[in-house]
Design an enzyme around this catalytic site. Structure first.
Site, PDB file in Angstrom:
ATOM      1  N   GLY A   8     -22.654 -34.607 -19.162  1.00 37.03           N
ATOM      2  CA  GLY A   8     -23.769 -34.043 -19.932  1.00 37.03           C
ATOM      3  C   GLY A   8     -23.771 -34.455 -21.388  1.00 37.03           C
ATOM      4  O   GLY A   8     -24.206 -33.689 -22.246  1.00 37.03           O
ATOM      5  N   ALA A  10     -25.553 -36.851 -22.722  1.00 35.91           N
ATOM      6  CA  ALA A  10     -26.765 -37.586 -23.137  1.00 35.91           C
ATOM      7  C   ALA A  10     -27.575 -36.835 -24.187  1.00 35.91           C
ATOM      8  O   ALA A  10     -28.162 -37.444 -25.076  1.00 35.91           O
ATOM      9  CB  ALA A  10     -27.629 -37.895 -21.914  1.00 35.91           C
ATOM     10  N   ASP A  32     -23.361 -38.787 -16.948  1.00 36.11           N
ATOM     11  CA  ASP A  32     -24.633 -38.047 -17.037  1.00 36.11           C
ATOM     12  C   ASP A  32     -25.591 -38.671 -16.035  1.00 36.11           C
ATOM     13  O   ASP A  32     -25.355 -39.780 -15.522  1.00 36.11           O
ATOM     14  CB  ASP A  32     -25.200 -38.126 -18.473  1.00 36.11           C
ATOM     15  CG  ASP A  32     -26.172 -36.991 -18.785  1.00 36.11           C
ATOM     16  OD1 ASP A  32     -27.236 -36.918 -18.136  1.00 36.11           O
ATOM     17  OD2 ASP A  32     -25.868 -36.173 -19.666  1.00 36.11           O
ATOM     18  N   GLY A  71     -25.450 -29.349 -17.503  1.00 36.71           N
ATOM     19  CA  GLY A  71     -25.935 -28.068 -16.995  1.00 36.71           C
ATOM     20  C   GLY A  71     -27.443 -28.037 -16.945  1.00 36.71           C
ATOM     21  O   GLY A  71     -28.119 -28.807 -17.633  1.00 36.71           O
ATOM     22  N   SER A 112     -19.529 -22.064 -20.796  1.00 37.77           N
ATOM     23  CA  SER A 112     -20.053 -20.860 -20.169  1.00 37.77           C
ATOM     24  C   SER A 112     -21.380 -20.522 -20.848  1.00 37.77           C
ATOM     25  O   SER A 112     -22.121 -21.412 -21.286  1.00 37.77           O
ATOM     26  CB  SER A 112     -19.012 -19.735 -20.313  1.00 37.77           C
ATOM     27  OG  SER A 112     -19.485 -18.544 -19.758  1.00 37.77           O
ATOM     28  N   TYR A 150     -28.544 -18.896 -12.826  1.00 31.59           N
ATOM     29  CA  TYR A 150     -27.937 -19.405 -14.063  1.00 31.59           C
ATOM     30  C   TYR A 150     -26.776 -18.499 -14.503  1.00 31.59           C
ATOM     31  O   TYR A 150     -25.653 -18.967 -14.701  1.00 31.59           O
ATOM     32  CB  TYR A 150     -28.983 -19.497 -15.179  1.00 31.59           C
ATOM     33  CG  TYR A 150     -28.431 -20.116 -16.439  1.00 31.59           C
ATOM     34  CD1 TYR A 150     -28.278 -21.495 -16.551  1.00 31.59           C
ATOM     35  CD2 TYR A 150     -28.022 -19.325 -17.512  1.00 31.59           C
ATOM     36  CE1 TYR A 150     -27.739 -22.066 -17.704  1.00 31.59           C
ATOM     37  CE2 TYR A 150     -27.484 -19.882 -18.657  1.00 31.59           C
ATOM     38  CZ  TYR A 150     -27.354 -21.258 -18.743  1.00 31.59           C
ATOM     39  OH  TYR A 150     -26.808 -21.820 -19.878  1.00 31.59           O
TER      40      TYR A 150
HETATM   41  P1  NAD Z   1     -29.388 -30.339 -22.330  1.00 33.85           P
HETATM   42  O1  NAD Z   1     -30.469 -30.286 -21.321  1.00 33.85           O
HETATM   43  O2  NAD Z   1     -29.663 -30.914 -23.663  1.00 33.85           O
HETATM   44  O3  NAD Z   1     -28.098 -31.073 -21.760  1.00 33.85           O
HETATM   45  C1  NAD Z   1     -27.710 -31.011 -20.416  1.00 33.85           C
HETATM   46  C2  NAD Z   1     -27.157 -32.360 -20.022  1.00 33.85           C
HETATM   47  O4  NAD Z   1     -26.795 -32.282 -18.633  1.00 33.85           O
HETATM   48  C3  NAD Z   1     -28.179 -33.492 -20.169  1.00 33.85           C
HETATM   49  O5  NAD Z   1     -27.586 -34.617 -20.793  1.00 33.85           O
HETATM   50  C4  NAD Z   1     -28.581 -33.773 -18.736  1.00 33.85           C
HETATM   51  O6  NAD Z   1     -29.024 -35.091 -18.511  1.00 33.85           O
HETATM   52  C5  NAD Z   1     -27.285 -33.437 -17.987  1.00 33.85           C
HETATM   53  N1  NAD Z   1     -27.550 -33.173 -16.566  1.00 33.85           N
HETATM   54  C6  NAD Z   1     -28.444 -32.301 -16.052  1.00 33.85           C
HETATM   55  N2  NAD Z   1     -28.466 -32.385 -14.712  1.00 33.85           N
HETATM   56  C7  NAD Z   1     -27.549 -33.313 -14.355  1.00 33.85           C
HETATM   57  C8  NAD Z   1     -27.120 -33.844 -13.109  1.00 33.85           C
HETATM   58  N3  NAD Z   1     -27.654 -33.459 -11.946  1.00 33.85           N
HETATM   59  N4  NAD Z   1     -26.163 -34.801 -13.129  1.00 33.85           N
HETATM   60  C9  NAD Z   1     -25.631 -35.232 -14.304  1.00 33.85           C
HETATM   61  N5  NAD Z   1     -26.008 -34.764 -15.514  1.00 33.85           N
HETATM   62  C10 NAD Z   1     -26.957 -33.821 -15.546  1.00 33.85           C
HETATM   63  O7  NAD Z   1     -28.895 -28.828 -22.471  1.00 33.85           O
HETATM   64  P2  NAD Z   1     -27.800 -28.119 -23.398  1.00 33.85           P
HETATM   65  O8  NAD Z   1     -28.435 -26.884 -23.868  1.00 33.85           O
HETATM   66  O9  NAD Z   1     -27.194 -29.055 -24.355  1.00 33.85           O
HETATM   67  O10 NAD Z   1     -26.738 -27.701 -22.279  1.00 33.85           O
HETATM   68  C11 NAD Z   1     -25.390 -28.133 -22.280  1.00 33.85           C
HETATM   69  C12 NAD Z   1     -24.540 -27.046 -21.641  1.00 33.85           C
HETATM   70  O11 NAD Z   1     -24.580 -25.875 -22.463  1.00 33.85           O
HETATM   71  C13 NAD Z   1     -25.049 -26.597 -20.269  1.00 33.85           C
HETATM   72  O12 NAD Z   1     -23.949 -26.385 -19.408  1.00 33.85           O
HETATM   73  C14 NAD Z   1     -25.756 -25.299 -20.562  1.00 33.85           C
HETATM   74  O13 NAD Z   1     -25.804 -24.439 -19.460  1.00 33.85           O
HETATM   75  C15 NAD Z   1     -24.886 -24.750 -21.671  1.00 33.85           C
HETATM   76  N6  NAD Z   1     -25.528 -23.710 -22.488  1.00 33.85           N
HETATM   77  C16 NAD Z   1     -26.634 -23.993 -23.225  1.00 33.85           C
HETATM   78  C17 NAD Z   1     -27.221 -22.989 -23.986  1.00 33.85           C
HETATM   79  C18 NAD Z   1     -28.449 -23.225 -24.820  1.00 33.85           C
HETATM   80  O14 NAD Z   1     -29.006 -22.266 -25.367  1.00 33.85           O
HETATM   81  N7  NAD Z   1     -28.919 -24.440 -24.971  1.00 33.85           N
HETATM   82  C19 NAD Z   1     -26.665 -21.701 -23.985  1.00 33.85           C
HETATM   83  C20 NAD Z   1     -25.530 -21.455 -23.218  1.00 33.85           C
HETATM   84  C21 NAD Z   1     -24.960 -22.469 -22.476  1.00 33.85           C
END
Ligand code: NAD
Length: 254
Positions: A8, A10, A32, A71, A112, A150
């Protein structure tokens, strides 16, 4: 300098972690579904196996750290995709690189969420922890509530981390978790734009105690600390980095 692997990387939080590791001079191998060293769809067993195979050949000398960050957010359907990427991909890839981490006394930080303690279907969480992917996915798809999937995926992942931290520590590998609140990323943009969840999320965002959403770099700062030797006594810990939301909602639970 060290060798780190992550999923993840990217966009969003993962991209910030990757950047901070590179800025410190480390080599980082990113898995990713797009824009990565190893392009793999981690929602599938084949994708996870391919990712592990690639990490094993690219980091044969060992890993100083692993961050399964890929995620999907609480607006994605079918809900089982969330369970597959957020829980099963994280756990299977950690297990797949465990011996690489043992080689270098590395550490793992799982991502998490502060939504993990907010309530999720207990049967789906239990099915995850029993590593029954078919059952866990069937339960969350039948419920048809991505938000529940989720929270459940993050609760299960955090419990897995805590249940396994003792055994991993015995092999010299520390497991920890960061639990972010609402952070400005593409995932959050999608949730905010969602018909069903958008307004609820915007109203919730207005109540962050420190008065603003988080930035990906603020989560990466905590992850970098947990990966580092400065956190060498930190094991099985969950750090909430959420502007105070968890303390606001569960002041007496810790
Ligand atoms: P984001 O969408 O920017 O990043 C998620 C990354 O996961 C992306 O690069 C995407 O391409 C990759 N991804 C998604 N599906 C995939 C798959 N099937 N195979 C391979 N890669 C895949 O989101 P983010 O907010 O940066 O999330 C990063 C982590 O933080 C996640 O685990 C998310 O649950 C967690 N999180 C985010 C928040 C928030 O508010 N943004 C809060 C709590 C937890």
């Amino acid at each position: 300098m060290g060798t780190y692997a992550m999923t993840g990387g990217a966009t969003g939080i993962g991209a910030a972690i990757q950047q901070q590791l590179v800025d410190e001079g480390h080599r980082v191998i990113v898995v990713d579904i797009k824009d990565a060293d190893v392009v793999a769809d981690l929602s599938t067993r084949q994708g996870r196996e391919y990712a592990v195979e690639e990490l094993r050949s690219r980091a044969a000398d060992g890993l100083d750290g692993y961050i399964p960050c890929a995620g999907l957010g609480p607006s994605v359907t079918p809900a089982s995709l969330i369970t597959q990427v957020n829980y099963f991909a994280a756990v299977e890839t950690i297990e797949g690189v465990k011996d690489l981490l043992i080689k270098k006394g590395g550490s793992v930080v799982v991502i998490s969420s502060n939504s993990a303690p907010m309530g999720a279907d207990p049967d789906s969480v239990e099915a995850c922890l029993q590593h029954d992917e078919v059952k866990a996915c069937a339960i969350v798809d039948q419920l048809g509530e991505p938000q529940n999937a989720y929270g459940g995926s993050k609760l299960a992942l955090t419990r897995w981390m805590r249940r396994n931290s003792t055994a991993y520590a015995a092999s010299g590998v520390r497991l920890n978790a960061v639990a972010p609140g609402i952070v400005r990323t593409p995932l959050t943009d999608k949730v905010m734009a969602d018909k069903a969840l958008g307004q609820v999320m915007k109203d919730f965002a207005d109540t962050v105690p420190v008065g603003s959403l988080g930035e990906p770099e603020q989560i990466a700062d905590a992850v970098m600390f947990m990966l580092s030797d400065k956190a060498s006594f930190m094991c099985g810990s969950v750090i909430f980095v959420d502007g105070g939301h968890d303390a606001m909602l569960r002041p007496d639970d810790f």
